[in-house]
Design an enzyme around this catalytic site. Structure first.
Site, mmCIF file in Angstrom:
data_model
loop_
_atom_site.group_PDB
_atom_site.id
_atom_site.type_symbol
_atom_site.label_atom_id
_atom_site.label_comp_id
_atom_site.label_asym_id
_atom_site.label_seq_id
_atom_site.Cartn_x
_atom_site.Cartn_y
_atom_site.Cartn_z
ATOM 1 N N SER A 1 -2.262 4.627 -5.490
ATOM 2 C CA SER A 1 -1.149 4.001 -4.767
ATOM 3 C C SER A 1 -1.586 2.923 -3.784
ATOM 4 O O SER A 1 -0.739 2.224 -3.230
ATOM 5 C CB SER A 1 -0.331 5.069 -4.024
ATOM 6 O OG SER A 1 0.579 5.689 -4.910
ATOM 7 N N LYS B 1 -0.229 -0.510 -4.164
ATOM 8 C CA LYS B 1 1.021 -0.923 -3.534
ATOM 9 C C LYS B 1 0.791 -1.881 -2.367
ATOM 10 O O LYS B 1 1.726 -2.551 -1.913
ATOM 11 C CB LYS B 1 1.813 0.297 -3.065
ATOM 12 C CG LYS B 1 2.313 1.177 -4.227
ATOM 13 C CD LYS B 1 3.152 2.327 -3.718
ATOM 14 C CE LYS B 1 3.759 3.117 -4.877
ATOM 15 N NZ LYS B 1 3.038 4.351 -5.163
ATOM 16 N N SER C 1 5.866 5.642 -0.141
ATOM 17 C CA SER C 1 5.046 5.375 -1.328
ATOM 18 C C SER C 1 5.859 5.523 -2.614
ATOM 19 O O SER C 1 5.362 6.003 -3.636
ATOM 20 C CB SER C 1 3.824 6.308 -1.379
ATOM 21 O OG SER C 1 2.873 5.845 -2.308
#
Length: 414
Positions: free
Chosen positions: A70, A73, A135
């Site tokens: 993640s 991101k 997230s």
């Protein structure tokens, strides 16, 4: 490629050596073994830098590729921030939650989600908080589709933009960080991306410090464990994939100094929090700054071919500082690196070289250097003289190169 190397036993002689002691040499690239840096971490990949100076305080396998999870991101957010800065989007722009965003990015997809409803339209200001605080994979997919038409196209945008801002080794394939064979980053690149976001988008960066966000009546806490600790942390992003372990890109400020760290490959979330805190606290405690050059001060000089002058002074855009371990006697080596001689005309302000400083076995600084003045093309006699000198130097380099090649060949054993 011209490499000008200056070595000194400590900082006391560094300014003089860099500015005056010009020696042509071939030098192996910087790097550094973690055990030589006075700190140990269980993380397989790690880097800690001082955001203002760019000094690398610690690195471990910082240039090895791994899956970002993640933390990808961060690049997703950078694209959105950039689009807003360019006027193509606003915080009031709305994006629709497609079936793919809802199904693959929602709770049923098995990852983190902001729990956006199918076919709903959500303002960018809320999607960004869903992306950064929660997230949310659904938020990431929705923004990717809205900006680029598909997540695949958005992945191409991410990689292209990454190259623009200096992430030299990273490749992105999707906005979420879901596992993809070719989606790889390095700790050094993620640290550079983090500093870029902090410095380029200070208003948007504030979102990373928000502790919670509620959407669809579901409150979620920020996943960054450093925010709950009393160490000055104010961002950035966690990550986890089974293949790459627990990871974190984080930043903290104490007494006006900002540190940025990236770790990856830890076995548990608890290990991630503990190792991150240990690395940041050590960085604030164990180093002190030393100014090497003032802003605009000449660092060195680059040779110019075919110009009205034979060289051009090199400067940095801001003061050059190096963070060093307290009480350390580490050897410091400085190199001015450029492809030269430079060809006239050379414009004032053009980036023409880099200053690379190695502390011990760690490449502590790698900064661009700029031409301090314009060097116009020389007269015909001046250019003719330069051509004759370059021809002779070229023959010398060729002879030396053949000798080095022969020596290397002779030294290989069976």
């Amino acid at each position: 490629m011209m490499r000008v190397r200056m070595s000194v036993p400590g900082l006391r002689g560094l300014r003089w050596a860099v500015a005056v002691g010009v020696v042509l040499a071939l030098v192996a690239g910087g790097g550094g073994r973690a055990q030589a840096q006075g700190f140990q971490t269980a993380a397989p990949h790690a880097i800690l830098i001082d955001a203002d100076s760019g000094s690398v305080l610690f690195e471990k396998a910082a240039d090895e590729l791994f899956s970002p999870a993640s933390m990808a991101k961060l690049m997703t957010a950078e694209i959105v921030f950039h689009e807003i800065r360019q006027g193509r989007l606003s915080m009031d722009s709305e994006f629709q939650i497609s079936e793919d965003a809802w199904r693959r990015g929602g709770a049923g997809g098995g990852g983190s989600s902001m729990f956006a409803q199918l076919n709903s339209r959500i303002k960018l200001s809320d999607l960004l908080r869903g992306l950064i605080v929660q997230s949310g994979n659904d938020a990431a997919i929705a923004m990717a589709e809205g900006i680029a038409g598909s997540e695949e196209n958005f992945g191409k945008m991410m990689t292209a933009r990454a190259k623009e801002i200096g992430l030299t080794r990273s490749t992105f394939r999707n906005a979420t960080g879901y596992s993809a064979p070719d989606q790889k980053v390095t700790a050094r690149d993620l640290a550079r991306l983090s500093v870029h976001i902090i410095e380029t988008y200070p208003d948007f960066y504030k979102i990373y410090s928000e502790r919670e966000f509620t959407w669809n009546k579901i409150k979620q806490q920020n996943r960054n464990p450093l925010l709950t600790l009393d160490i000055g942390a104010d961002g950035l992003k966690t990550g986890y994939l089974e293949e790459s372990g627990y990871a974190l890109a984080g930043s903290a400020v104490q007494n006006g100094q900002r540190l940025v760290m990236v770790i990856s490959g830890l076995k548990t979330a608890r290990d991630r929090a503990a190792e991150s805190r240990k690395l940041v606290e050590w960085g604030f405690r164990a180093f002190e700054p030393r100014q090497i050059f003032a802003a605009g001060e000449t660092v060195s000089e680059a040779s110019v071919y075919g110009g009205a002058k034979g060289g051009v002074p090199l400067v940095a855009k801001k003061a050059i500082r190096l963070l060093v371990p307290r009480g350390s006697g580490d050897k410091v080596t400085a190199r001015v690196v450029y492809r030269g001689p430079l060809l006239a005309p050379v414009e004032e302000g053009a980036q023409v070289a880099r200053l690379r400083i190695t502390r011990g076995e760690t490449q502590a600084l790698d900064l661009p250097l700029y031409a301090a003045e314009t060097v116009a093309a020389g007269t015909i006699p001046q250019r003719a003289l330069d051509a004759a000198l370059e021809f002779g130097t070229g023959l010398f380099r060729k002879a030396i190169g053949q000798g080095e090649a022969a020596g290397e060949k002779a030294s290989t054993g069976s």
